[in-house]
Design a protein around this motif. Structure first.
Motif, short mmCIF file in Angstrom:
data_model
loop_
_atom_site.label_atom_id
_atom_site.label_comp_id
_atom_site.label_asym_id
_atom_site.label_seq_id
_atom_site.Cartn_x
_atom_site.Cartn_y
_atom_site.Cartn_z
N THR A 57 0.82 -1.21 0.00
CA THR A 57 0.00 0.00 0.00
C THR A 57 0.85 1.26 0.00
OG1 THR A 57 -1.67 -1.22 1.27
CG2 THR A 57 -1.87 1.16 1.25
N LEU A 58 2.13 1.11 0.35
CA LEU A 58 2.98 2.28 0.58
C LEU A 58 3.31 3.07 -0.69
CD1 LEU A 58 5.57 1.12 3.27
CD2 LEU A 58 3.75 2.80 3.49
N LEU A 59 3.38 2.40 -1.85
CA LEU A 59 3.80 3.11 -3.06
C LEU A 59 2.91 4.32 -3.38
CD1 LEU A 59 4.99 0.30 -5.49
CD2 LEU A 59 6.36 2.04 -4.35
N PRO A 60 1.60 4.16 -3.51
CA PRO A 60 0.78 5.37 -3.76
C PRO A 60 0.79 6.34 -2.60
CG PRO A 60 -0.60 3.45 -3.37
CD PRO A 60 0.79 2.94 -3.53
N VAL A 61 0.93 5.82 -1.36
CA VAL A 61 0.97 6.71 -0.20
C VAL A 61 2.23 7.58 -0.25
CG1 VAL A 61 1.11 6.79 2.31
CG2 VAL A 61 -0.39 5.14 1.22
N ILE A 62 3.36 6.99 -0.61
CA ILE A 62 4.61 7.75 -0.73
C ILE A 62 4.49 8.78 -1.84
CG2 ILE A 62 7.03 7.59 -1.39
CD1 ILE A 62 7.18 4.96 0.08
N THR A 63 3.85 8.40 -2.94
CA THR A 63 3.69 9.34 -4.06
C THR A 63 2.91 10.58 -3.63
OG1 THR A 63 3.64 7.48 -5.60
CG2 THR A 63 2.82 9.59 -6.41
N VAL A 64 1.76 10.35 -3.01
CA VAL A 64 0.93 11.47 -2.56
C VAL A 64 1.63 12.23 -1.43
CG1 VAL A 64 -1.29 12.10 -1.54
CG2 VAL A 64 -1.17 10.30 -3.26
N GLY A 65 2.29 11.48 -0.54
CA GLY A 65 2.95 12.12 0.59
C GLY A 65 4.05 13.07 0.16
N GLY A 66 4.81 12.67 -0.88
CA GLY A 66 5.88 13.54 -1.35
C GLY A 66 5.36 14.85 -1.88
N VAL A 67 4.23 14.79 -2.60
CA VAL A 67 3.64 16.02 -3.12
C VAL A 67 3.04 16.86 -2.00
CG1 VAL A 67 1.86 16.94 -4.67
CG2 VAL A 67 3.19 14.93 -5.35
N GLN A 68 2.41 16.19 -1.04
CA GLN A 68 1.71 16.91 0.02
C GLN A 68 2.66 17.59 1.00
OE1 GLN A 68 -1.39 17.51 -0.14
NE2 GLN A 68 -1.67 16.16 -1.89
N ILE A 69 3.91 17.12 1.10
CA ILE A 69 4.88 17.82 1.95
C ILE A 69 5.07 19.25 1.45
CG2 ILE A 69 7.31 17.93 2.59
CD1 ILE A 69 7.31 14.92 2.79
N GLY A 70 5.24 19.38 0.13
CA GLY A 70 5.34 20.73 -0.43
C GLY A 70 4.07 21.52 -0.25
N THR A 71 2.92 20.85 -0.37
CA THR A 71 1.65 21.54 -0.16
C THR A 71 1.52 22.03 1.28
OG1 THR A 71 0.66 20.09 -1.83
CG2 THR A 71 -0.85 21.32 -0.40
N MET A 72 2.00 21.23 2.23
CA MET A 72 1.94 21.66 3.63
C MET A 72 2.79 22.90 3.87
SD MET A 72 2.06 18.01 5.65
CE MET A 72 2.30 18.82 7.22
N ILE A 73 3.94 22.96 3.19
CA ILE A 73 4.77 24.16 3.32
C ILE A 73 4.01 25.38 2.81
CG2 ILE A 73 6.88 25.29 2.51
CD1 ILE A 73 8.21 22.56 2.45
N ALA A 74 3.25 25.21 1.73
CA ALA A 74 2.46 26.32 1.21
C ALA A 74 1.32 26.67 2.16
CB ALA A 74 1.90 25.96 -0.17
N PHE A 75 0.68 25.65 2.78
CA PHE A 75 -0.45 25.89 3.67
C PHE A 75 -0.01 26.50 5.00
CE2 PHE A 75 -3.24 23.20 1.07
CZ PHE A 75 -4.43 23.91 1.19
N THR A 76 1.28 26.50 5.27
CA THR A 76 1.72 27.15 6.51
C THR A 76 1.44 28.65 6.50
OG1 THR A 76 3.97 27.42 5.62
CG2 THR A 76 3.55 25.46 6.97
#
Length: 324
Positions: A242-261
Motif C-alpha cells: 500500500t505504501l507506493l501510492p501513499v509515498i507518491t501522494v505524501g511527497g507532493v503533500q509535503i510541499g503543499t503543507m509548506i504552502a499551507f503554513t
C-alpha cells in the motif's frame, strides 16, 4: 541509476527556470517597493534615483538575466525591506516552518496509518464508519477555521495552551529552535494539529482505499492459505504494497503543507516562511517574493526526487530507471 539522476537533475533545472520566470513575470504587478521604502516627503527625482540604484528601471530581460547570474552564485537578490540578502532572510525563517511541517507530518503518520489500516481491515465496524465520517468532516473544514477553533477551545476556554508565537527559543548552531524547551513545545502543539488537519483525513482515506484493494488480491488469499498470521499478512504483505501510492501522494503533500503554513502561521503569529511571505506581499518586497518561490520550488523538486528513489527501497520490483 546514473541516467535517472541526470534526467531528474535536468528536469529540476527546467522547473526552476520556469518558476523563476513566472516569479519575474508577476513581480511588477504586486506593487512599487520604492513607495514602501521612502516617506511621502521624498521627491519624484529622489524616487527615480532610488529606482535606478535598485535596478528597477532596467528592462525585464536585463533584470531577469541579472537574477540568473546571481542565482548561479547562490545570490537570490537583495530584500528591499530588510536590506540584506533575501536568502539570508528566508533561511532565518525556515527553521520555524520546517519544525511546524515536521511535527504535523509526525501527527499525520502516527494517526493515519493505524486508523487507515483498521478502516480497511474492519470496513463495516462502527469505529470504521466513525473514522470515515470524521475524515469527511476534516476534509471539509478549512485550516484557518480549524486553527481558530483550537485557539478558542484550548487557549480561551480551557487556558491549557498558548495561542500565538513560538515561545522560548534556543540557538543550536545557526538553527533557532523551540523544540528543546518545554515552552517551545507548548507553543508548537496547536499549530501542528491545525496544519495536520488538512492532510490527515486525506491520508486516512488513501490508506484505507489502497489497502482494501490490496487485501482483495490473489497473493493475499494465498498468504492466508499458507497459514501465515493475520498480523503478518496485514503488515508485511498488505501494508507494504500500500505504501507506493501513499509515498507518491505524501511527497507532493509535503510541499503543499509548506504552502499551507501561510494560513496556519498567520493565525498563530508563527514567524516562519509563510508569515514572512505575507509580510513581503504587503511591503511589495518583490525580490524576497521571487526568492521565496525559488526556495519552495527547490524543496518541491528535492522531495519528488527522493520519492522516486524511495520507490526502489519500498518495492524492489520497481526500478527508478523504469525497467523491471
Amino acid at each position: 541509476m546514473f541516467a535517472f539522476l541526470v534526467r531528474r537533475i535536468s528536469q529540476a533545472v527546467f522547473v526552476m527556470l520556469v518558476i523563476s520566470l513566472l516569479g519575474f513575470s508577476i513581480r511588477h504587478q504586486i506593487g512599487d517597493p520604492v513607495r514602501d521604502l521612502v516617506g511621502v516627503s521624498v521627491s519624484v527625482a529622489e524616487r527615480e534615483a532610488l529606482r535606478d540604484e535598485l535596478g528597477l528601471n532596467d528592462p525585464f530581460h536585463v533584470q531577469y538575466l541579472r537574477f540568473l547570474k546571481g542565482l548561479l552564485k547562490g545570490d537570490l537578490g537583495q530584500s528591499f525591506f530588510f536590506k540584506k540578502p533575501a536568502l539570508d532572510v528566508i533561511l532565518a525563517k525556515m527553521p520555524a516552518t520546517l519544525e511546524l511541517v515536521f511535527c504535523a507530518g509526525v501527527i499525520i503518520v502516527v494517526f493515519s496509518v493505524p486508523l487507515g489500516m483498521y478502516a480497511a481491515i474492519r470496513p463495516k465496524s462502527f469505529f470504521s464508519r466513525l473514522i470515515m465520517g470524521g475524515s469527511i468532516v476534516g476534509v471539509s473544514i478549512p485550516v484557518f477555521l480549524t486553527a481558530i477553533l483550537l485557539i478558542y477551545l484550548f487557549s480561551v476556554i480551557l487556558g491549557w495552551l498558548p495561542s500565538y508565537g513560538r515561545g522560548e527559543l534556543v540557538m543550536v548552531g545557526g538553527w533557532q529552535t523551540g523544540m528543546l524547551t518545554a515552552d517551545g513545545w507548548l507553543h508548537l502543539i496547536l499549530p501542528s494539529i491545525a496544519l495536520s488537519s488538512i492532510m490527515l483525513p486525506l491520508f486516512i482515506r488513501l490508506i484505507r482505499s489502497e489497502m482494501m484493494e490490496v487485501l482483495e488480491t490473489e497473493y493475499i488469499r494465498f498468504a492466508h492459505a499458507k497459514g501465515l498470521s493475520k498480523v503478518r499478512v496485514w503488515l508485511v504483505h498488505g501494508f507494504r504494497n500500500t505504501l507506493l501510492p501513499v509515498i507518491t501522494v505524501g511527497g507532493v503533500q509535503i510541499g503543499t503543507m509548506i504552502a499551507f503554513t501561510i494560513l496556519t502561521e498567520t493565525v498563530f503569529q508563527w514567524h516562519g516562511m509563510g508569515f514572512m511571505f505575507l509580510e513581503a506581499v504587503q511591503r511589495a518586497d518583490t525580490s524576497l517574493l521571487v526568492a521565496y518561490l525559488m526556495v519552495v520550488g527547490f524543496l518541491f523538486v528535492v522531495v519528488n526526487t527522493l520519492v522516486d528513489i524511495l520507490y526502489g527501497i519500498v518495492n524492489p520490483k520497481v526500478r527508478v530507471s523504469g525497467r523491471q
